[in-house]
Design a protein around this motif. Structure first.
Motif, PDB file in Angstrom:
ATOM      1  N   ARG A  18      69.925  21.693  71.235  1.00 36.86           N
ATOM      2  CA  ARG A  18      68.726  21.818  70.891  1.00 36.86           C
ATOM      3  C   ARG A  18      68.371  22.415  69.392  1.00 36.86           C
ATOM      4  O   ARG A  18      67.714  21.764  68.571  1.00 36.86           O
ATOM      5  N   PRO A  19      68.921  23.494  69.215  1.00 35.40           N
ATOM      6  CA  PRO A  19      69.022  23.980  67.852  1.00 35.40           C
ATOM      7  C   PRO A  19      69.764  23.005  66.697  1.00 35.40           C
ATOM      8  O   PRO A  19      69.020  22.860  65.727  1.00 35.40           O
ATOM      9  N   VAL A  27      66.269   7.518  64.829  1.00 37.62           N
ATOM     10  CA  VAL A  27      67.249   8.828  65.061  1.00 37.62           C
ATOM     11  C   VAL A  27      67.827   8.344  66.483  1.00 37.62           C
ATOM     12  O   VAL A  27      68.967   8.665  66.725  1.00 37.62           O
ATOM     13  N   THR A  28      67.163   7.852  67.232  1.00 34.96           N
ATOM     14  CA  THR A  28      67.746   7.372  68.764  1.00 34.96           C
ATOM     15  C   THR A  28      68.895   6.137  68.299  1.00 34.96           C
ATOM     16  O   THR A  28      69.927   6.341  68.934  1.00 34.96           O
ATOM     17  N   LEU A  29      68.599   5.222  67.224  1.00 38.53           N
ATOM     18  CA  LEU A  29      69.745   4.298  67.357  1.00 38.53           C
ATOM     19  C   LEU A  29      70.872   4.720  66.547  1.00 38.53           C
ATOM     20  O   LEU A  29      71.895   4.550  66.629  1.00 38.53           O
ATOM     21  N   SER A  30      70.743   5.857  65.649  1.00 41.69           N
ATOM     22  CA  SER A  30      71.822   6.699  65.041  1.00 41.69           C
ATOM     23  C   SER A  30      72.553   7.330  66.157  1.00 41.69           C
ATOM     24  O   SER A  30      73.631   7.504  65.993  1.00 41.69           O
ATOM     25  N   SER A  31      71.776   7.880  67.112  1.00 42.17           N
ATOM     26  CA  SER A  31      72.670   8.593  68.304  1.00 42.17           C
ATOM     27  C   SER A  31      73.290   7.608  69.024  1.00 42.17           C
ATOM     28  O   SER A  31      74.564   7.811  69.266  1.00 42.17           O
ATOM     29  N   GLY A  32      72.786   6.438  69.355  1.00 42.70           N
ATOM     30  CA  GLY A  32      73.810   5.376  69.784  1.00 42.70           C
ATOM     31  C   GLY A  32      74.878   4.926  69.055  1.00 42.70           C
ATOM     32  O   GLY A  32      75.994   4.702  69.473  1.00 42.70           O
ATOM     33  N   LEU A  33      74.736   5.017  67.583  1.00 45.05           N
ATOM     34  CA  LEU A  33      75.816   4.517  66.767  1.00 45.05           C
ATOM     35  C   LEU A  33      77.022   5.487  66.868  1.00 45.05           C
ATOM     36  O   LEU A  33      78.176   5.109  67.046  1.00 45.05           O
ATOM     37  N   PHE A  34      76.596   6.788  66.916  1.00 42.39           N
ATOM     38  CA  PHE A  34      77.707   7.612  66.877  1.00 42.39           C
ATOM     39  C   PHE A  34      78.179   7.804  68.257  1.00 42.39           C
ATOM     40  O   PHE A  34      79.488   7.671  68.297  1.00 42.39           O
ATOM     41  N   ASP A  94      70.135  12.831  70.257  1.00 44.64           N
ATOM     42  CA  ASP A  94      69.680  12.400  71.413  1.00 44.64           C
ATOM     43  C   ASP A  94      68.559  13.297  71.618  1.00 44.64           C
ATOM     44  O   ASP A  94      67.399  13.410  72.224  1.00 44.64           O
ATOM     45  N   SER A  95      68.775  14.589  71.087  1.00 48.51           N
ATOM     46  CA  SER A  95      67.510  15.704  71.305  1.00 48.51           C
ATOM     47  C   SER A  95      66.700  15.694  70.012  1.00 48.51           C
ATOM     48  O   SER A  95      65.421  15.918  70.061  1.00 48.51           O
ATOM     49  N   ALA A  96      67.415  15.254  68.864  1.00 50.96           N
ATOM     50  CA  ALA A  96      66.433  15.134  67.653  1.00 50.96           C
ATOM     51  C   ALA A  96      65.261  14.128  67.604  1.00 50.96           C
ATOM     52  O   ALA A  96      64.130  14.333  67.055  1.00 50.96           O
TER      53      ALA A  96
END
Length: 245
Positions: free
Chosen positions: A30-31, A50-57, A89-91
């Protein structure tokens, strides 16, 4: 648009409850997500970006697990990408609460990416075992399938518990909901560490030593299966109590 420090303070104030969250998610993920959410806010990204960036990584790291021969370099790169993906995914949720731009579409997209992650991570391990593992026995190929089953059932059953529980609580009113609320438990936060996705990602640091990776992955598979049994029993009791209440 405020300074990064101001944005971080606002994000801390909009943080979700720590109830039912492991120590890793509370004090590491979370931090880290707050810092990434602040950066996303400053650059004008939306929660869905941001969600899509999470999926990309995450998906990029899992593709590497399936397609690239294991090595210590791969281990570090895969773990780093999975950790960043998990923090993003938290961001996305933190950014949504900060900007007020969250909605059903964003929640749906987040769950779709998460569901794909749970399916792909164990599929990637299965492919890696088959292509590069030099397994002691073909029976090892069943392990990722069993782990995948435990992970997906836990994810789906948890979502159903959350949504059915919210519907039941909403029907009884805010006073009844407040009576059911309980403070976050540090003991529970420690106990949940083995089931935390961020802790699970640490096993990929062992990719450079295939035997150690198999052993660590097998231990986590057993642990997650035991947690699934405990969660299912707990959630069934809670939903039954909601019906009775």
């Amino acid at each position: 648009m405020g300074s990064t420090g101001t944005v971080l303070r606002e994000l801390r104030g909009a943080q979700k409850s720590a109830k039912g969250v492991s120590l890793y998610s509370r004090y590491v993920n979370r931090p880290a997500g707050r810092v990434l959410a602040a950066g996303a806010y400053r650059t004008g990204m939306t929660p869905n970006h941001v969600t899509l960036s999470s999926g990309l990584f995450t998906y990029g790291a899992l593709a590497a697990v399936a397609l690239v021969e294991p090595s210590w370099t791969l281990a570090v790169l895969v773990y780093a990408a999975l950790a960043v993906g998990f923090a993003l995914d938290s961001a996305d949720g933190q950014l949504a609460r900060l900007t007020g731009r969250g909605g059903p579409d964003g929640e749906w997209l987040d769950h779709v990416v998460d569901c794909g992650k749970l399916l792909l991570v164990h599929s990637a391990v299965l492919i890696s075992f088959y292509r590069f593992g030099e397994l002691p026995s073909d029976a090892w190929l069943l392990l990722p399938l069993g782990f995948q089953l435990a992970a997906v059932v836990t994810f789906c059953a948890g979502l159903l518990r959350e949504h059915l529980g919210k519907a039941a609580v909403s029907a009884r009113g805010p006073s009844w909901a407040a009576a059911q609320d309980a403070p976050a438990s540090r003991v529970r936060a420690v106990a949940l560490l083995p089931a935390d996705y961020g802790v699970f990602c640490l096993v990929f640091l062992l990719l450079g030593a295939p035997g150690a990776f198999r052993a660590g992955y097998a231990v986590l598979a057993v642990v997650h299966t035991l947690f699934l049994a405990a969660f299912l029993a707990k959630w069934f009791r809670e939903l039954k109590a909601l019906r009775a209440g």
